[in-house]
Design a protein around this motif. Structure first.
Motif, mmCIF file in Angstrom:
data_model
loop_
_atom_site.group_PDB
_atom_site.id
_atom_site.type_symbol
_atom_site.label_atom_id
_atom_site.label_comp_id
_atom_site.label_asym_id
_atom_site.label_seq_id
_atom_site.Cartn_x
_atom_site.Cartn_y
_atom_site.Cartn_z
ATOM 1 N N UNK A 165 36.478 1.472 6.679
ATOM 2 C CA UNK A 165 35.714 0.137 7.016
ATOM 3 C C UNK A 165 34.758 0.406 7.020
ATOM 4 N N UNK A 166 34.624 2.068 7.612
ATOM 5 C CA UNK A 166 33.278 2.170 7.751
ATOM 6 C C UNK A 166 32.065 2.129 6.869
ATOM 7 N N UNK A 167 32.476 2.501 5.551
ATOM 8 C CA UNK A 167 31.942 3.226 4.586
ATOM 9 C C UNK A 167 31.778 1.321 4.237
ATOM 10 N N UNK A 168 32.610 -0.138 4.073
ATOM 11 C CA UNK A 168 32.229 -0.986 3.281
ATOM 12 C C UNK A 168 31.075 -1.940 4.485
ATOM 13 N N UNK A 169 31.326 -1.394 5.950
ATOM 14 C CA UNK A 169 30.112 -1.577 7.064
ATOM 15 C C UNK A 169 29.032 -1.314 6.166
ATOM 16 N N UNK A 170 29.167 -0.327 6.132
ATOM 17 C CA UNK A 170 27.693 0.306 5.224
ATOM 18 C C UNK A 170 27.459 -0.235 3.899
ATOM 19 N N UNK A 171 28.137 -0.790 2.724
ATOM 20 C CA UNK A 171 27.652 -1.769 2.663
ATOM 21 C C UNK A 171 28.445 -1.396 0.657
ATOM 22 N N UNK A 172 29.644 -0.290 1.241
ATOM 23 C CA UNK A 172 30.563 -0.042 -0.283
ATOM 24 C C UNK A 172 30.764 -1.312 -0.694
ATOM 25 N N UNK A 173 30.841 -0.885 -2.150
ATOM 26 C CA UNK A 173 31.768 -2.039 -2.698
ATOM 27 C C UNK A 173 33.214 -1.390 -3.129
ATOM 28 N N UNK A 174 34.404 -2.047 -3.128
ATOM 29 C CA UNK A 174 35.637 -1.595 -2.863
ATOM 30 C C UNK A 174 35.958 -0.106 -4.179
ATOM 31 N N UNK A 176 33.198 1.913 -4.734
ATOM 32 C CA UNK A 176 32.546 3.306 -4.294
ATOM 33 C C UNK A 176 33.590 4.191 -2.999
ATOM 34 N N UNK A 177 34.483 2.834 -2.208
ATOM 35 C CA UNK A 177 35.150 3.176 -1.193
ATOM 36 C C UNK A 177 36.479 4.840 -2.231
ATOM 37 N N UNK B 82 33.062 -7.515 4.712
ATOM 38 C CA UNK B 82 31.846 -7.177 5.483
ATOM 39 C C UNK B 82 31.087 -6.393 4.981
ATOM 40 N N UNK B 83 31.043 -6.124 3.735
ATOM 41 C CA UNK B 83 30.130 -5.559 2.818
ATOM 42 C C UNK B 83 28.544 -5.870 2.590
ATOM 43 N N UNK B 91 33.331 3.007 15.325
ATOM 44 C CA UNK B 91 34.649 3.236 16.563
ATOM 45 C C UNK B 91 35.190 4.030 17.619
ATOM 46 N N UNK B 97 32.881 10.766 7.811
ATOM 47 C CA UNK B 97 32.981 10.990 6.091
ATOM 48 C C UNK B 97 33.826 12.650 5.837
#
Lengths: 265, 357
Positions: A165-174, A176-177, B82-83, B91, B97
């Motif tokens: 979720x953190x990665x996605x909030x920073x704009x990462x696509x599926x 990239x996640x 969200x992206x 959180x 990471x």
């Protein structure tokens, strides 16, 4: 404190050090003497068998990890009717001896096999690859995939959802996640499962024996040297090298994964 | 120390956003909510009250039930994941990471946005300086303490200049002292950046300190919306009164001279009321001076010396003893009689709210 090491030391000595030393000595006691070991590198029969063994094991490991990663993450993340049944069935191949697996490969890719009949019916050549390295590869993958899937599934379950979720909030696509979060998170499991897969494929004998004939992998060569040629020294030398190479690969994997191998394995 | 956010602060609206999970549990009743540009809004409530679900709806991690809409500056973003929403998230578990260094974490969003390498480095350095963690740039995450991790998480969320900052119990995992220090820091940071922030917590002290406005939630509904002062001094319901701070309750009935209860008469200037219960805060009761008439008379049930003050529990013949605070020099022992005065301004009558939250 040192006494606490005794049980481990005794076990290590009795079941690892002693047999390996004996094997090593026997390897040098034949007509060739110590050159039995160099023969593994210089004699094309042995050397090619070594290469074939490592090649099949490496290919098996890569293919197994690829299939298991995709299937394992999917099975863990998506619940569908029959999911539990499917997962419980995954343990089935683990119970089969190598002979049965070899038999299954023959039924699938042998002269009377399903794949041959299918390709012929489609107007092509009759595909028969059960009795080659291809068949061996297929058997090993079949044997290794279920266990690896289970390892990947349990590792996937332990992944922290918040990281994704953190990665996605920073704009990462599926994609990239997967690349930046999921795969690195599963790395210890991959290394541990891959090492076991590799070792199994290097040493498996039953499947190779069943498929027989043209397959020239080290366990087969050892068997031939031992039973047919009664060349016990050469068989011992080959066994020692087989053990040493497998140990080396597992040790490298263990170092690469840090202490996580044991935990994830 | 910092530069203001380059973009204009965002206003966020939720229009009848409800959330029902796949198993049929309704975690959020239809909710209408307007979050003003640049304000810090705290969603406060016990666990399971729907506050985190509300935050996740705003973030785009959850979809509202059919009919619900999420608007950013008046633009419908309900269908955006969200992206694409460009919101920063922090959180409780930090969610850093583990396969990247501190600098790698802070720069992740910039790498995703394919900023030139030099610009990435400059921005990462700027964020590390802002959070005062420059020295940690090359550390791996498992070498950091909890407070350092949360600083990195804040730096990472803010590095991409998000339109809004969403914080989900960011201080809950920290010990009390660190929590207070970081709370002050986050407060300063949010004021300086002027960014719209939504802060989820179950800790009422945190909510009071940080919120421009607080939304108290319970069982998937809004119990009260207001500034910290309003919520504290004019709780709209028994739930809010009980959840925020300490509240004394006395049962009795309204008389001609005030509220009559077992231990005396509490002054009441609120006009006609059929109340059978009144409430007031511990700070609105004090021990009567010598010769001063008392409103209530009770006996000390327990006394706790807290250093700067003494907390007294006074038995007044009700179900619960009254809680009040006295000076540190107060030496009243258990069983001793005390005469009390109640500040009429602090007396609340919530009888008309009975039955609601």
């Amino acid at each position: 404190m040192i006494y606490l090491l005794l049980p481990a030391a005794a076990f290590f000595g009795a079941f690892f050090l002693l047999p390996m030393c004996r094997l090593f000595l026997v390897g040098g006691s034949g007509t060739r003497g110590w050159s039995a070991y160099t023969a593994i590198l210089t004699d094309p029969v042995y050397f090619n068998a070594l290469l074939a063994t490592l090649g099949v094991a490496a290919a098996t490991t890569v293919a197994t990890l690829l299939i298991s990663a995709i299937a394992g993450v999917f099975l863990q993340r998506h619940r569908f009717p029959g999911n539990a049944l499917l997962v419980s069935m995954l343990t089935l191949p683990l119970a089969f001896p190598g002979v049965v697996i070899g038999f299954m490969v023959i039924m699938l890719a042998g002269r009377q096999g399903l794949i041959g009949a299918l390709t012929q019916a489609l107007g092509g050549d009759k595909w028969v690859f059960a009795y080659s390295l291809g068949g061996l590869f297929m058997g090993y993958v079949y044997f290794s995939v279920p266990r690896t899937i289970l390892t990947v599934m349990s590792a996937t379950e332990k992944l922290d959802h918040r990281l994704e979720e953190a990665a996605r909030s920073l704009g990462a696509s599926t994609w990239r996640v997967v690349l930046d979060v999921i795969l690195p998170g599963l790395k210890p499991a991959f290394i541990s499962a891959g090492a076991i897969c590799f070792a199994t494929a290097v040493g498996a004998f039953g499947t190779a024996f069943t498929l027989a004939a043209r397959i020239n992998v080290l366990p087969m060569v050892i068997y031939t040297e031992f039973t047919l040629s009664a060349n016990i020294a050469m068989a011992a030398a080959l066994s020692f090298v087989l053990g040493a190479v497998t140990w080396l690969v597992l040790a490298l994997a263990r170092t690469a994964a840090g202490s996580t191998v044991a935990a994830a394995g | 120390m910092t530069r203001p956010a380059s973009t204009k602060p965002l206003s966020i609206s939720l229009k009848s956003c409800a959330k029902t999970f796949a198993d049929g549990t309704r975690v959020l009743e239809p909710l209408d909510l307007d979050i003003h540009a640049g304000e810090t809004l705290v969603l406060l409530g016990p666990s399971g009250c729907g506050k985190t679900t509300t935050l996740r709806l705003i973030a785009g991690l959850e979809q509202p039930d059919a009919g619900g809409r999420v608007l950013f500056d008046g633009v419908d973003v309900t269908a955006q994941s969200i992206e694409l929403r460009n919101v920063g998230m922090v959180f409780q578990s930090y969610a850093l990471f583990p396969n990247m260094t501190v600098a790698g974490n802070v720069g992740y969003g910039l790498r995703i946005r394919k900023l030139p390498a030099a610009a990435q480095r400059a921005r990462v350095a700027e964020m590390l300086a802002m959070m005062r963690i420059e020295a940690l740039a090359d550390r791996s995450i498992d070498q950091l303490s909890g407070g350092q991790r949360q600083r990195v998480a804040l730096a990472r969320a803010l590095a991409v200049q998000p339109r809004a900052l969403l914080l989900d119990e960011p201080l809950t995992a920290l010990d009390a002292q660190l929590r207070d220090a970081l709370r002050v820091e986050i407060n300063q940071l949010l004021r300086e950046l002027g960014i719209t922030a939504i802060y989820v917590t179950h800790d009422q002290a945190e909510a009071m300190a940080l919120g421009d406005r607080i939304i108290v939630m319970s069982h998937g509904r809004v119990a009260q919306t207001g500034t910290p002062r309003e919520i504290y001094h004019q709780p709209a319901s028994h739930f809010v009164a009980g959840f925020i701070g300490t509240m004394n309750r006395l049962s009795g009935e309204m008389g001609a001279n005030g509220f009559v209860c077992a231990a005396g008469i509490v002054p009441w200037y609120g006009g006609h009321s059929a109340a059978d219960e009144i409430l007031f805060r511990p700070e609105d009761v004090r021990i009567a001076e010598e010769g001063e008439p008392a409103d209530l008379v009770g006996s000390v049930a327990a006394a706790f010396f807290l250093g700067d003050r003494t907390r007294l529990f006074v038995d007044v013949g009700d179900r619960q003893p009254l809680v009040m605070e006295s000076t540190a020099r107060c030496t009243r022992g258990v069983g001793e009689q005390v005469r009390l005065r109640v500040d009429p301004q602090g007396v609340l009558d919530l009888s008309s709210q009975r039955g609601s939250l």
